[in-house]
Design an enzyme around this catalytic site. Structure first.
Site, PDB file in Angstrom:
ATOM      1  N   LYS A 224       0.823  -1.211   0.000  1.00  0.00           N
ATOM      2  CA  LYS A 224       0.000   0.000   0.000  1.00  0.00           C
ATOM      3  C   LYS A 224       0.865   1.272   0.000  1.00  0.00           C
ATOM      4  O   LYS A 224       2.085   1.191   0.003  1.00  0.00           O
ATOM      5  CB  LYS A 224      -0.977  -0.045   1.178  1.00  0.00           C
ATOM      6  CG  LYS A 224      -1.954  -1.239   1.102  1.00  0.00           C
ATOM      7  CD  LYS A 224      -3.052  -1.047   0.084  1.00  0.00           C
ATOM      8  CE  LYS A 224      -3.748  -2.307  -0.374  1.00  0.00           C
ATOM      9  NZ  LYS A 224      -4.571  -3.023   0.587  1.00  0.00           N
TER      10      LYS A 224
HETATM   11  C1  LIG Z   1      -5.621  -4.078   0.952  1.00  0.00           C
HETATM   12  C2  LIG Z   1      -7.080  -3.806   1.031  1.00  0.00           C
HETATM   13  C3  LIG Z   1      -7.810  -4.030   2.214  1.00  0.00           C
HETATM   14  C4  LIG Z   1      -7.248  -4.766   3.405  1.00  0.00           C
HETATM   15  O1  LIG Z   1      -6.139  -4.205   3.961  1.00  0.00           O
HETATM   16  P1  LIG Z   1      -5.313  -5.052   5.043  1.00  0.00           P
HETATM   17  O2  LIG Z   1      -4.515  -4.013   5.754  1.00  0.00           O
HETATM   18  O3  LIG Z   1      -4.468  -6.023   4.287  1.00  0.00           O
HETATM   19  O4  LIG Z   1      -6.288  -5.718   5.929  1.00  0.00           O
HETATM   20  C5  LIG Z   1      -9.124  -3.635   2.266  1.00  0.00           C
HETATM   21  N1  LIG Z   1      -9.723  -3.085   1.195  1.00  0.00           N
HETATM   22  C6  LIG Z   1      -9.079  -2.873   0.039  1.00  0.00           C
HETATM   23  C7  LIG Z   1      -9.812  -2.241  -1.099  1.00  0.00           C
HETATM   24  C8  LIG Z   1      -7.738  -3.255  -0.088  1.00  0.00           C
HETATM   25  O5  LIG Z   1      -7.107  -3.091  -1.262  1.00  0.00           O
END
Ligand SMILES: *Cc1c(COP(=O)(O)O)cnc(C)c1O
Length: 387
Positions: A185
């Protein structure tokens, strides 16, 4: 092809300051939730213009706690776009409620507000829009629908740091907005997430439920000012962030704008070469906010391609360029098909978008030469495989 010429789809941008921050925490003797996490929460809330932030071990945990805090339970429905990651809808199931999937808009792949309005029933408790790819969804329209029907808007902001909508950062004015610090991210703590809100009651409930349902600031009981007494008020979860992760997050947060600027420069180069190209359709970009540029998604125009999207992904991989697809719509997965009877044709926009889209590498450590190489490879493939 050597490892040095391969361009992965995503690479975290970790520098010496992140390493030093972890070392500092390790040497401090305090590894779990503590002063670093508190500082990260304060700094994060200030960054996104919220009054409260709860640091957690994932965005999934944040979404779960947000829905729990607003009281979602087994007889409720929660509206979720079908074009999203597993997490957005599974948290609705954690609480025994029903995720009601809706279609997205063809231009920017954001949840379609008119579909949300049409999906509201007397059981609907909340809508969970996703700021797809790091660009804001149509929040004003969604908030209007929510206000009219007395719903809460829980924002899946996993892609959207830092991003803004009509002058306000994503996270400001949110019932709850949930951010992700997963390794791929826009900022990372390895694994991690943050729930931000301006409602102190929601903050209180999320904080308590993030740590076993133990009443307020339980970690303080280990310190000189704390007491050994605590009270369990509900069967909570184990979702707290560790100080090692928070220390990395604080450094990353400080670099978030600079990393976004680099991704924006990459996006502009992609757009210059690919918009208007007969074979590709980039997503539309809003004029009224900052795009976090977590993803750079293009759709292939099948009229102009003899090989199709899947073969394009394979050819790019062959040439050493990593890509991904965001996302396989939820209604196409066996759990949602079997549980709720969805069929692939139920959401025609999401289905079309899924079949034609791919995401190109976009991250702050990408060099100009790597961006150029991605473009050379993809434009060459387009020239060789045009219809
Ligand atoms: C990555 C992601 C999540 C989950 O994030 P985590 O920190 O891995 O739990 C939720 N929603 C979207 C759209 C994502 O891309």
């Amino acid at each position: 092809m050597t490892e040095t010429t391969r361009i992965p789809f995503a690479v975290p941008d970790i520098g010496p300051d992140e390493v030093a921050a972890v070392t500092r925490v390790l040497e401090s003797g305090w590894l779990t939730t503590g002063p670093e996490t508190k500082a990260f929460e304060r700094e994060f809330a200030a960054k996104v213009g919220a009054t409260h932030a709860v640091a957690l071990n994932s965005c999934t945990a944040a979404l779960h706690l947000a829905l729990e805090a607003i009281g979602v339970g087994p007889s409720d429905e929660v509206i979720v776009p079908t074009l999203t990651f597993a997490a957005t809808a599974e948290v609705v199931r954690y609480l025994g409620a029903k995720p009601v999937l809706v279609d997205v808009l063809p231009g920017d792949h954001q949840v379609d507000p008119s579909r949300v309005a049409a999906a509201v029933s007397d059981r609907t408790k909340a809508v969970v829009p996703v700021h797809f790819g790091g660009q804001a969804c149509e929040l004003a329209a969604l908030r209007e629908i929510a206000e009219y029907h007395h719903l809460r808007v829980i924002e899946d902001a996993a892609h959207a740091l830092p991003a803004s909508y009509r002058g306000a950062p994503i996270g400001a004015q949110a019932d709850v907005a949930c951010f992700s610090f997963y390794a791929t991210k826009t900022i990372t703590t390895g694994e991690g997430g943050m729930a931000v809100t301006c409602d102190p009651e929601l903050e209180d409930r999320m904080r308590i439920m993030s740590l076993h349902g133990i009443s307020r600031d339980a970690w303080k009981r280990y310190t000189a000012s704390g007491s050994w007494r605590y009270d369990i008020i509900a069967p909570g979860f184990k979702y707290n962030m560790a100080d090692m992760a928070a220390a990395v997050g604080r450094v990353q947060l400080g670099r978030a704008d600079a990393m976004r600027e680099r991704r924006e420069a990459i996006a502009h180069r992609y757009l210059e070469s690919l918009s208007g190209h007969e074979a590709f359709e980039p997503l539309s970009v809003r004029a009224d906010g900052h795009h976090a540029w977590h993803l750079f998604v293009i759709k292939v125009r099948n009229e102009a391609w003899s090989i199709g999207r899947d073969a394009l992904i394979d050819a790019l991989k062959e040439a050493g360029v990593g890509t991904s697809v965001h996302f396989i719509p939820l209604h196409c997965h066996s759990y949602y098909r079997d549980m709720y009877g969805y069929a692939p044709g139920d959401f025609p926009v999401a289905h079309d978008v899924f079949e034609r889209s791919l995401s190109l590498p976009i991250y702050s450590s990408m060099t100009d030469a790597q961006v150029g190489r991605v473009l050379d490879v993809i434009l060459d493939l387009a020239a060789r495989h045009r219809r």
